[in-house]
Scaffold this active site. Structure first.
Site, PDB file in Angstrom:
ATOM      1  N   SER A  39      -5.976   1.290  10.154  1.00 39.54           N
ATOM      2  CA  SER A  39      -5.586   2.675   9.823  1.00 39.54           C
ATOM      3  C   SER A  39      -6.046   3.663  10.881  1.00 39.54           C
ATOM      4  CB  SER A  39      -6.231   3.123   8.508  1.00 39.54           C
ATOM      5  OG  SER A  39      -5.828   2.329   7.450  1.00 39.54           O
ATOM      6  N   HIS A  70       0.467   4.720   9.456  1.00 36.72           N
ATOM      7  CA  HIS A  70       0.649   3.469  10.189  1.00 36.72           C
ATOM      8  C   HIS A  70       1.986   3.482  10.921  1.00 36.72           C
ATOM      9  CE1 HIS A  70      -2.475   0.845   8.233  1.00 36.72           C
ATOM     10  NE2 HIS A  70      -2.482   1.891   7.450  1.00 36.72           N
ATOM     11  N   HIS A  92      -0.320  -4.798   4.135  1.00 29.21           N
ATOM     12  CA  HIS A  92      -1.361  -4.842   3.106  1.00 29.21           C
ATOM     13  C   HIS A  92      -0.762  -5.366   1.811  1.00 29.21           C
ATOM     14  CE1 HIS A  92      -2.436  -1.550   5.909  1.00 29.21           C
ATOM     15  NE2 HIS A  92      -3.684  -1.926   5.704  1.00 29.21           N
ATOM     16  N   TYR A  94      -1.478  -4.231  -1.039  1.00 28.38           N
ATOM     17  CA  TYR A  94      -1.197  -3.109  -1.955  1.00 28.38           C
ATOM     18  C   TYR A  94       0.189  -2.516  -1.739  1.00 28.38           C
ATOM     19  CZ  TYR A  94      -2.792  -0.021   1.873  1.00 28.38           C
ATOM     20  OH  TYR A  94      -2.966   0.606   3.077  1.00 28.38           O
ATOM     21  N   GLU A  95       0.821  -2.822  -0.582  1.00 31.82           N
ATOM     22  CA  GLU A  95       2.184  -2.350  -0.350  1.00 31.82           C
ATOM     23  C   GLU A  95       3.210  -3.221  -1.071  1.00 31.82           C
ATOM     24  OE1 GLU A  95       2.682  -0.881   4.022  1.00 31.82           O
ATOM     25  OE2 GLU A  95       1.227  -2.495   4.038  1.00 31.82           O
ATOM     26  N   ALA A 122     -10.305   0.475   9.010  1.00 31.16           N
ATOM     27  CA  ALA A 122     -11.057   1.624   8.519  1.00 31.16           C
ATOM     28  C   ALA A 122     -11.629   1.206   7.180  1.00 31.16           C
ATOM     29  CB  ALA A 122     -10.124   2.814   8.357  1.00 31.16           C
ATOM     30  N   MET A 225      -9.342  -2.722   2.655  1.00 28.44           N
ATOM     31  CA  MET A 225      -8.199  -3.352   1.989  1.00 28.44           C
ATOM     32  C   MET A 225      -7.414  -4.261   2.925  1.00 28.44           C
ATOM     33  SD  MET A 225      -6.931   0.050  -0.023  1.00 28.44           S
ATOM     34  CE  MET A 225      -8.116   1.162  -0.789  1.00 28.44           C
ATOM     35  N   SER A 226      -8.094  -4.808   3.920  1.00 34.58           N
ATOM     36  CA  SER A 226      -7.361  -5.627   4.901  1.00 34.58           C
ATOM     37  C   SER A 226      -8.279  -6.682   5.498  1.00 34.58           C
ATOM     38  CB  SER A 226      -6.835  -4.718   6.021  1.00 34.58           C
ATOM     39  OG  SER A 226      -7.909  -4.187   6.759  1.00 34.58           O
ATOM     40  N   ASN A 249     -15.580   6.748   5.511  1.00 35.05           N
ATOM     41  CA  ASN A 249     -16.110   7.481   4.350  1.00 35.05           C
ATOM     42  C   ASN A 249     -17.205   6.631   3.733  1.00 35.05           C
ATOM     43  OD1 ASN A 249     -13.567   5.848   3.484  1.00 35.05           O
ATOM     44  ND2 ASN A 249     -14.793   6.049   1.626  1.00 35.05           N
ATOM     45  N   HIS A 263      -7.509  10.207   1.351  1.00 40.18           N
ATOM     46  CA  HIS A 263      -6.934   9.629   2.568  1.00 40.18           C
ATOM     47  C   HIS A 263      -6.997  10.590   3.758  1.00 40.18           C
ATOM     48  CE1 HIS A 263      -4.834   6.227   4.269  1.00 40.18           C
ATOM     49  NE2 HIS A 263      -3.960   7.037   4.839  1.00 40.18           N
TER      50      HIS A 263
HETATM   51  C1  LIG Z   1      -8.526   4.117   5.836  1.00 44.51           C
HETATM   52  C2  LIG Z   1      -8.789   3.607   4.485  1.00 44.51           C
HETATM   53  O1  LIG Z   1      -7.909   3.532   3.662  1.00 44.51           O
HETATM   54  N1  LIG Z   1     -10.032   3.235   4.233  1.00 44.51           N
HETATM   55  C3  LIG Z   1     -10.378   2.701   2.960  1.00 44.51           C
HETATM   56  C4  LIG Z   1     -10.278   1.244   3.033  1.00 44.51           C
HETATM   57  O2  LIG Z   1     -10.591   0.658   1.842  1.00 44.51           O
HETATM   58  C5  LIG Z   1     -11.881   0.955   1.340  1.00 44.51           C
HETATM   59  C6  LIG Z   1     -12.036   0.144   0.103  1.00 44.51           C
HETATM   60  O3  LIG Z   1     -11.088   0.411  -0.876  1.00 44.51           O
HETATM   61  C7  LIG Z   1     -12.054   2.432   1.136  1.00 44.51           C
HETATM   62  O4  LIG Z   1     -13.344   2.713   0.648  1.00 44.51           O
HETATM   63  C8  LIG Z   1     -11.751   3.108   2.467  1.00 44.51           C
HETATM   64  O5  LIG Z   1     -11.810   4.492   2.308  1.00 44.51           O
END
Ligand SMILES: CC(=O)N[C@H]1CO[C@H](CO)[C@@H](O)[C@@H]1O
Ligand SMILES: *[C@@H]1O[C@H](CO)[C@@H](O)[C@H](O)[C@H]1NC(C)=O
Length: 289
Positions: A39, A70, A92, A94-95, A122, A225-226, A249, A263
């Site tokens: 990301s 993306h 991903h 989730y998509e 990220a 998530m990846s 974060n 986001h």
């Molecule tokens: C860029 C992004 O979406 N980061 C997230 C990736 O996934 C983790 C876990 O769910 C989040 O905490 C991040 O903020």
């Protein structure tokens, strides 16, 4: 050959070969290093010289990307004299992609002759000594979806790629980790470099407070998530793996916290340290043999 929607993609050995053959017929470049950009981290691909770009939608049997922030293209080119291929935008679960789709590019890279896979993502920080903007060198992972049956290697084993029961205790290559640490020192960026454990969750929801605490208890330093699925498939076909997690974060782990994951914050912080990470990866790539 027509591109097809994810649902119609069977992901057979012949499919991977067809995609690799098509790419080979369109470029003379033969990369040894592949980079999957996370990301907001797709800028790395812009640093390549002699770029040859393939939007995913043009690549036979390749899945498409949809998430905000993306891009969706494969970029071939040279970085510090080294032939590379970058995925600008990854897939991903989730998509709505299935596990074979998410990891499809990795096997294509392997058939193209790639030997080393570098992944960036990220992620949310769980370790309380981490700060937003830190870059974590991934020393190990928790493939949470995989532990409960969502492993991309489920199903008949494809022996032409690798063995049925795969060792994961050495998933992240120790020599590459050492190389990355040494390079970070040369760049003078050790103060915000971390080394730790990445945990993959499926998303798209961010963690609840209790989920965040649970993951920390499991031994995870960051969560995203990846990455973990691609790493499993990369190890299965014998690629060496190096991974970086940019902490965008901190995961909320206090019940009375007023912080909320969003986001936009993620994209802003990613911009700040993105160039540093790109510079680091560039210097590492130059040294990979
Ligand atoms: C860029 C992004 O979406 N980061 C997230 C990736 O996934 C983790 C876990 O769910 C989040 O905490 C991040 O903020
Ligand atoms: C958090 O990271 C620090 C620095 O890398 C490490 O020493 C520590 O063990 C980690 N904390 C936990 C709870 O894992």
């Amino acid at each position: 050959m027509e591109n097809t929607s994810p649902a119609s993609n069977r992901c057979s050995y012949e499919d991977y070969e067809a995609t690799a053959d098509w790419l080979r017929s369109k470029t003379a470049q033969r990369p040894k290093v592949a980079i999957i950009c996370g990301s907001g981290l797709g800028g790395l691909a812009e640093l390549l010289h002699n770029k040859v770009v393939f939007p995913y939608k043009d690549i036979p049997l390749f899945p498409q990307t949809t998430v905000m922030g993306h891009q969706g293209q494969l970029v071939f080119g040279t970085l510090e004299g080294q032939q590379c291929v970058c995925m600008q935008g990854r897939f991903h679960t989730y998509e709505g992609y299935d596990l074979k789709q998410v990891t499809y590019p990795v096997r294509v890279f392997s058939l193209l002759g790639v030997k080393t896979l570098i992944l960036t993502n990220a992620s949310g920080g769980l370790n309380s000594s981490y700060k937003v903007g830190d870059i974590m060198l991934i020393k190990d992972q928790i493939n949470l979806p995989g532990l409960v049956g969502n492993n991309p290697l489920c199903g008949p084993n494809e022996d032409r790629f690798g063995e049925r029961f795969l060792c994961m205790s050495d998933a992240y290559d120790p020599d590459l980790i050492a190389l990355a640490q040494q390079t970070a020192e040369e760049q003078g960026i050790e103060e915000f470099m971390q080394k730790g454990v990445y945990c993959m969750v499926s998303g798209p929801t961010y963690e609840s407070v209790t989920e965040g605490r649970a993951l920390r208890t499991l031994g995870a330093d960051t969560v995203g998530m990846s990455t973990a699925l691609e790493v499993v498939v990369a190890r299965h076909c014998g690629l060496r793996v190096l991974g970086f997690s940019l902490i965008t974060n901190m995961v909320v782990t206090e019940y009375d916290s007023k912080q909320r994951a969003n986001h936009a914050e993620v994209l802003e912080t990613t911009r700040m340290r993105t160039q540093v990470l790109e510079g680091l990866v560039t210097k590492i790539v130059a040294k990979i043999r």
